[in-house]
Design a protein around this motif. Structure first.
Motif, PDB file in Angstrom:
ATOM      1  N   ALA A 175       1.770  16.318   1.771  1.00  0.00           N
ATOM      2  CA  ALA A 175       2.753  17.387   1.621  1.00  0.00           C
ATOM      3  C   ALA A 175       3.686  17.066   0.456  1.00  0.00           C
ATOM      4  O   ALA A 175       3.722  15.939  -0.046  1.00  0.00           O
ATOM      5  N   SER A 176       4.443  18.050   0.045  1.00  0.00           N
ATOM      6  CA  SER A 176       5.249  17.916  -1.166  1.00  0.00           C
ATOM      7  C   SER A 176       6.744  17.776  -0.909  1.00  0.00           C
ATOM      8  O   SER A 176       7.524  17.568  -1.835  1.00  0.00           O
ATOM      9  N   PHE A 177       7.164  17.873   0.357  1.00  0.00           N
ATOM     10  CA  PHE A 177       8.577  18.111   0.643  1.00  0.00           C
ATOM     11  C   PHE A 177       9.484  16.906   0.436  1.00  0.00           C
ATOM     12  O   PHE A 177      10.703  17.019   0.567  1.00  0.00           O
ATOM     13  N   ASP A 178       8.914  15.761   0.106  1.00  0.00           N
ATOM     14  CA  ASP A 178       9.771  14.618  -0.233  1.00  0.00           C
ATOM     15  C   ASP A 178      10.371  14.751  -1.627  1.00  0.00           C
ATOM     16  O   ASP A 178      11.419  14.177  -1.922  1.00  0.00           O
ATOM     17  N   MET A 179       9.694  15.530  -2.502  1.00  0.00           N
ATOM     18  CA  MET A 179      10.141  15.631  -3.894  1.00  0.00           C
ATOM     19  C   MET A 179      10.293  17.077  -4.388  1.00  0.00           C
ATOM     20  O   MET A 179      10.941  17.316  -5.401  1.00  0.00           O
ATOM     21  N   PHE A 180       9.681  18.035  -3.670  1.00  0.00           N
ATOM     22  CA  PHE A 180       9.633  19.414  -4.161  1.00  0.00           C
ATOM     23  C   PHE A 180       9.899  20.385  -3.007  1.00  0.00           C
ATOM     24  O   PHE A 180       9.842  20.020  -1.835  1.00  0.00           O
ATOM     25  N   THR A 181      10.133  21.637  -3.349  1.00  0.00           N
ATOM     26  CA  THR A 181      10.327  22.667  -2.321  1.00  0.00           C
ATOM     27  C   THR A 181       9.016  23.091  -1.689  1.00  0.00           C
ATOM     28  O   THR A 181       9.004  23.700  -0.623  1.00  0.00           O
ATOM     29  N   GLY A 182       7.905  22.795  -2.330  1.00  0.00           N
ATOM     30  CA  GLY A 182       6.591  23.162  -1.817  1.00  0.00           C
ATOM     31  C   GLY A 182       5.522  22.787  -2.817  1.00  0.00           C
ATOM     32  O   GLY A 182       5.807  22.324  -3.929  1.00  0.00           O
ATOM     33  N   TYR A 183       4.252  23.015  -2.423  1.00  0.00           N
ATOM     34  CA  TYR A 183       3.148  22.647  -3.317  1.00  0.00           C
ATOM     35  C   TYR A 183       3.184  23.453  -4.605  1.00  0.00           C
ATOM     36  O   TYR A 183       2.749  22.982  -5.663  1.00  0.00           O
ATOM     37  N   ALA A 184       3.713  24.688  -4.536  1.00  0.00           N
ATOM     38  CA  ALA A 184       3.747  25.527  -5.739  1.00  0.00           C
ATOM     39  C   ALA A 184       4.668  24.916  -6.792  1.00  0.00           C
ATOM     40  O   ALA A 184       4.304  24.843  -7.980  1.00  0.00           O
ATOM     41  N   GLN A 185       5.847  24.465  -6.378  1.00  0.00           N
ATOM     42  CA  GLN A 185       6.753  23.845  -7.350  1.00  0.00           C
ATOM     43  C   GLN A 185       6.132  22.565  -7.908  1.00  0.00           C
ATOM     44  O   GLN A 185       6.254  22.279  -9.107  1.00  0.00           O
ATOM     45  N   ARG A 186       5.471  21.795  -7.057  1.00  0.00           N
ATOM     46  CA  ARG A 186       4.805  20.578  -7.530  1.00  0.00           C
ATOM     47  C   ARG A 186       3.776  20.921  -8.599  1.00  0.00           C
ATOM     48  O   ARG A 186       3.695  20.268  -9.652  1.00  0.00           O
ATOM     49  N   GLY A 187       2.986  21.967  -8.358  1.00  0.00           N
ATOM     50  CA  GLY A 187       1.996  22.380  -9.347  1.00  0.00           C
ATOM     51  C   GLY A 187       2.632  22.869 -10.634  1.00  0.00           C
ATOM     52  O   GLY A 187       2.135  22.601 -11.736  1.00  0.00           O
ATOM     53  N   GLU A 188       3.740  23.583 -10.500  1.00  0.00           N
ATOM     54  CA  GLU A 188       4.428  24.089 -11.693  1.00  0.00           C
ATOM     55  C   GLU A 188       4.982  22.948 -12.548  1.00  0.00           C
ATOM     56  O   GLU A 188       4.939  23.013 -13.787  1.00  0.00           O
ATOM     57  N   VAL A 189       5.505  21.909 -11.892  1.00  0.00           N
ATOM     58  CA  VAL A 189       6.017  20.755 -12.640  1.00  0.00           C
ATOM     59  C   VAL A 189       4.863  20.066 -13.373  1.00  0.00           C
ATOM     60  O   VAL A 189       4.994  19.683 -14.541  1.00  0.00           O
ATOM     61  N   PHE A 190       3.748  19.909 -12.690  1.00  0.00           N
ATOM     62  CA  PHE A 190       2.566  19.313 -13.328  1.00  0.00           C
ATOM     63  C   PHE A 190       2.140  20.135 -14.539  1.00  0.00           C
ATOM     64  O   PHE A 190       1.935  19.600 -15.637  1.00  0.00           O
ATOM     65  N   GLU A 191       2.012  21.428 -14.346  1.00  0.00           N
ATOM     66  CA  GLU A 191       1.560  22.290 -15.440  1.00  0.00           C
ATOM     67  C   GLU A 191       2.548  22.259 -16.603  1.00  0.00           C
ATOM     68  O   GLU A 191       2.138  22.230 -17.771  1.00  0.00           O
ATOM     69  N   GLY A 192       3.844  22.273 -16.277  1.00  0.00           N
ATOM     70  CA  GLY A 192       4.851  22.237 -17.334  1.00  0.00           C
ATOM     71  C   GLY A 192       4.771  20.971 -18.167  1.00  0.00           C
ATOM     72  O   GLY A 192       4.900  21.019 -19.403  1.00  0.00           O
ATOM     73  N   GLN A 193       4.537  19.831 -17.518  1.00  0.00           N
ATOM     74  CA  GLN A 193       4.445  18.575 -18.254  1.00  0.00           C
ATOM     75  C   GLN A 193       3.184  18.519 -19.099  1.00  0.00           C
ATOM     76  O   GLN A 193       3.193  17.995 -20.223  1.00  0.00           O
ATOM     77  N   VAL A 194       2.082  19.072 -18.563  1.00  0.00           N
ATOM     78  CA  VAL A 194       0.835  19.120 -19.341  1.00  0.00           C
ATOM     79  C   VAL A 194       1.034  19.978 -20.588  1.00  0.00           C
ATOM     80  O   VAL A 194       0.579  19.623 -21.693  1.00  0.00           O
ATOM     81  N   ILE A 195       1.704  21.115 -20.433  1.00  0.00           N
ATOM     82  CA  ILE A 195       1.946  21.998 -21.590  1.00  0.00           C
ATOM     83  C   ILE A 195       2.804  21.318 -22.634  1.00  0.00           C
ATOM     84  O   ILE A 195       2.586  21.467 -23.861  1.00  0.00           O
ATOM     85  N   LYS A 196       3.793  20.529 -22.189  1.00  0.00           N
ATOM     86  CA  LYS A 196       4.598  19.763 -23.155  1.00  0.00           C
ATOM     87  C   LYS A 196       3.726  18.804 -23.971  1.00  0.00           C
ATOM     88  O   LYS A 196       3.896  18.655 -25.189  1.00  0.00           O
ATOM     89  N   ILE A 197       2.781  18.137 -23.288  1.00  0.00           N
ATOM     90  CA  ILE A 197       1.872  17.223 -23.994  1.00  0.00           C
ATOM     91  C   ILE A 197       0.997  17.984 -24.962  1.00  0.00           C
ATOM     92  O   ILE A 197       0.783  17.576 -26.101  1.00  0.00           O
ATOM     93  N   ALA A 198       0.506  19.157 -24.523  1.00  0.00           N
ATOM     94  CA  ALA A 198      -0.332  19.973 -25.397  1.00  0.00           C
ATOM     95  C   ALA A 198       0.448  20.454 -26.616  1.00  0.00           C
ATOM     96  O   ALA A 198      -0.070  20.434 -27.762  1.00  0.00           O
ATOM     97  N   ASP A 199       1.692  20.850 -26.409  1.00  0.00           N
ATOM     98  CA  ASP A 199       2.515  21.280 -27.531  1.00  0.00           C
ATOM     99  C   ASP A 199       2.770  20.143 -28.499  1.00  0.00           C
ATOM    100  O   ASP A 199       2.804  20.337 -29.721  1.00  0.00           O
ATOM    101  N   GLY A 200       2.933  18.934 -27.950  1.00  0.00           N
ATOM    102  CA  GLY A 200       3.116  17.770 -28.814  1.00  0.00           C
ATOM    103  C   GLY A 200       1.886  17.470 -29.649  1.00  0.00           C
ATOM    104  O   GLY A 200       1.997  17.064 -30.821  1.00  0.00           O
ATOM    105  N   GLU A 201       0.707  17.695 -29.070  1.00  0.00           N
ATOM    106  CA  GLU A 201      -0.532  17.486 -29.825  1.00  0.00           C
ATOM    107  C   GLU A 201      -0.669  18.502 -30.936  1.00  0.00           C
ATOM    108  O   GLU A 201      -1.196  18.203 -32.018  1.00  0.00           O
ATOM    109  N   ARG A 202      -0.180  19.729 -30.677  1.00  0.00           N
ATOM    110  CA  ARG A 202      -0.320  20.798 -31.680  1.00  0.00           C
ATOM    111  C   ARG A 202       0.729  20.685 -32.770  1.00  0.00           C
ATOM    112  O   ARG A 202       0.596  21.271 -33.852  1.00  0.00           O
ATOM    113  N   ALA A 203       1.840  19.995 -32.489  1.00  0.00           N
ATOM    114  CA  ALA A 203       2.946  19.928 -33.454  1.00  0.00           C
ATOM    115  C   ALA A 203       2.547  19.165 -34.709  1.00  0.00           C
ATOM    116  O   ALA A 203       1.704  18.291 -34.703  1.00  0.00           O
TER     117      ALA A 203
END
Length: 455
Positions: free
Chosen positions: A427-455
């Motif tokens: 479960a996600s509730f030790d660090m997040f409001t739910g699995y959706a927020q956990r997934g959004e944080v993951f996706e956001g960090q991946v996009i930051k890495i992708a943007d860094g590769e494109r920069a």
């Protein structure tokens, strides 16, 4: 169960979304409604209750408050075995959940879906397939919209499709779906159930009230289900199966990326190139096809609906490919069975990001898959130490302070051809409001890495 709610006293236990809906429904049926809330209510909620004439207690559930009710209606998050609930049962008070209300008030045929994994995907797909066939559908239950929302309305749908959790089935009363779908059983919620057998018994309540004219749909590939479903059909319901080797059983057989219906239409569905081409979504598709065929959908409507289906987020969602590394968000994998399915479906080496709040499962069940596929495991959250002990000597294990740190570390150590997989088994509730927020944080960090590769 009461025959009517008119002039009765109903105590709703647990507020939340389903509790609010239950209060509105029961008041609309002429009941006096009171609320017992385990936590503290905010000022806005307290005002809403007073405006609606709802007496309430907060900060716990008391026997004296509940025993004066004719019906105690518990929300899904409230364990049915609480001592105070057992005490009021002894006083003759009916204790039930919202599913029990269906036997009294529902006028629409129902398809109910349960299982450890895949419930939301299959429930959503069934709804889409029925709509493709021109049916008016209400989709809800554990998926987001409470059953009592539908019961309170005109009930003008052709079919009601419900995602049903084990917590809801605990207090389901005489709940009887015309079509019941049990997708799989694997260890989950063992922090709430005594053991796997206790958990499975709750899931089997889906079929407890079925009879002649009803349909039960079962995953024949699930070895545990094969054992516990040996007597299914004895109440007169039709039993259909889905799996890879059905032999002479009636149902949907998976052959490569095709689904062949055996002795119930002889139709074949080719899913190559679709979202459903690979496991576990192939199994999800087979279950949904059987359900909607039992509901009267034509093969052409089914094929149209399958082609138009949009994948749900945080379920084996490919976020990006960066420098030959594929990043997959499977944040919805909150139990061991879901992670096993995820690892089995990924080819090549995996950097697995896992952890969170432990749910009482046996991580050792993942040992072979981890040894075979996971080159590095990056652990987050409360369960980190327990998981590290379970997978010691099977792979490289590192503990991360945050999910963002884990994603950055995965990017640093990955090589072209690898998959970075967020599939937490927790479960996600030790660090997040739910699995959706956990997934959004993951996706956001991946996009930051992708943007860094494109920069």
């Amino acid at each position: 169960m009461l025959k009517s709610l008119a002039n009765s006293r109903v105590a709703v236990v647990g507020l939340g979304k389903s509790g609010r809906s239950a209060i509105k429904f029961c008041r609309g049926m002429g009941a006096e409604v009171v609320l017992s809330e385990g936590g503290r209510l905010d000022d806005e909620t307290a005002y809403w209750l007073k405006e609606n004439g709802v007496i309430y207690e907060e900060g716990g559930h008391s026997f004296d408050f509940l025993r004066r009710a004719d019906l105690v209606l518990i929300s899904p998050g409230v364990p049915h075995y609480l001592p105070v609930l057992e005490a009021v049962r002894q006083e003759g008070v009916v204790v039930a959940g919202e599913l029990a209300l269906a036997a009294l008030f529902l006028r629409t045929p129902m398809i109910a879906v349960t299982g450890t994994n895949g419930k939301t995907t299959v429930t959503t797909l069934i709804g889409d397939l029925l709509r493709a066939a021109g049916k008016k559908v209400f989709v809800g239950g554990n998926i987001g919209t409470p059953l009592t929302d539908y019961l309170a309305g005109p009930q003008d749908a052709d079919w009601l499709v419900l995602e049903v959790s084990s917590f809801q089935l605990d207090a389901a009363g005489e709940f009887q779906p015309q079509i019941g779908v049990l997708l799989n059983i694997s260890p989950d919620h063992l922090d709430r159930y005594k053991d796997l057998a206790d958990y499975a018994q709750t899931k089997m309540r889906l079929f407890a009230r079925q009879g002649t004219g009803d349909t039960a749909i079962i995953n024949y590939d699930d070895a545990y289900l094969r054992r516990v479903c040996t007597d299914l059909g004895g109440q007169g319901q039709d039993v259909l199966y889905f799996g890879h080797h059905l032999k002479k059983l009636v149902g949907a057989e998976m052959q490569g990326r095709k689904i062949q219906l055996n002795a119930c239409g002889e139709e074949r569905f080719d899913l190559a190139g679709t979202y459903f081409a690979c496991p576990p979504n192939l199994e999800n598709a087979a279950a949904a096809i059987l359900a909607v065929q039992a509901a009267g959908c034509s093969p052409s409507a089914i094929k149209q609906g399958m082609a138009e289906f949009k994948a749900l987020p945080h379920r084996m969602t490919v976020v990006a490919e960066i420098a030959g590394v594929t990043y997959i968000d499977d944040s919805k994998a909150t139990n061991i069975g879901a992670v096993a399915a995820a690892l089995a479906s990924v080819s090549g080496s995996v950097i697995l990001i896992a952890g969170g709040r432990d749910k009482g499962g046996d991580y050792g069940l993942l040992a072979e898959l981890v040894k075979e596929k996971v080159t590095t495991m990056l652990l987050i959250g409360e369960a980190g130490a327990k998981m590290a002990a379970a997978f010691a000597n099977l792979t490289i294990i590192e503990t991360m302070a945050s999910l963002e740190e884990a994603v950055d570390r995965a990017a640093a150590i990955s090589q072209s051809g690898d998959t970075v997989l967020l599939s937490p088994a927790c479960a996600s509730f030790d660090m997040f409001t739910g699995y959706a927020q956990r997934g959004e944080v993951f996706e956001g960090q991946v996009i930051k890495i992708a943007d860094g590769e494109r920069a």
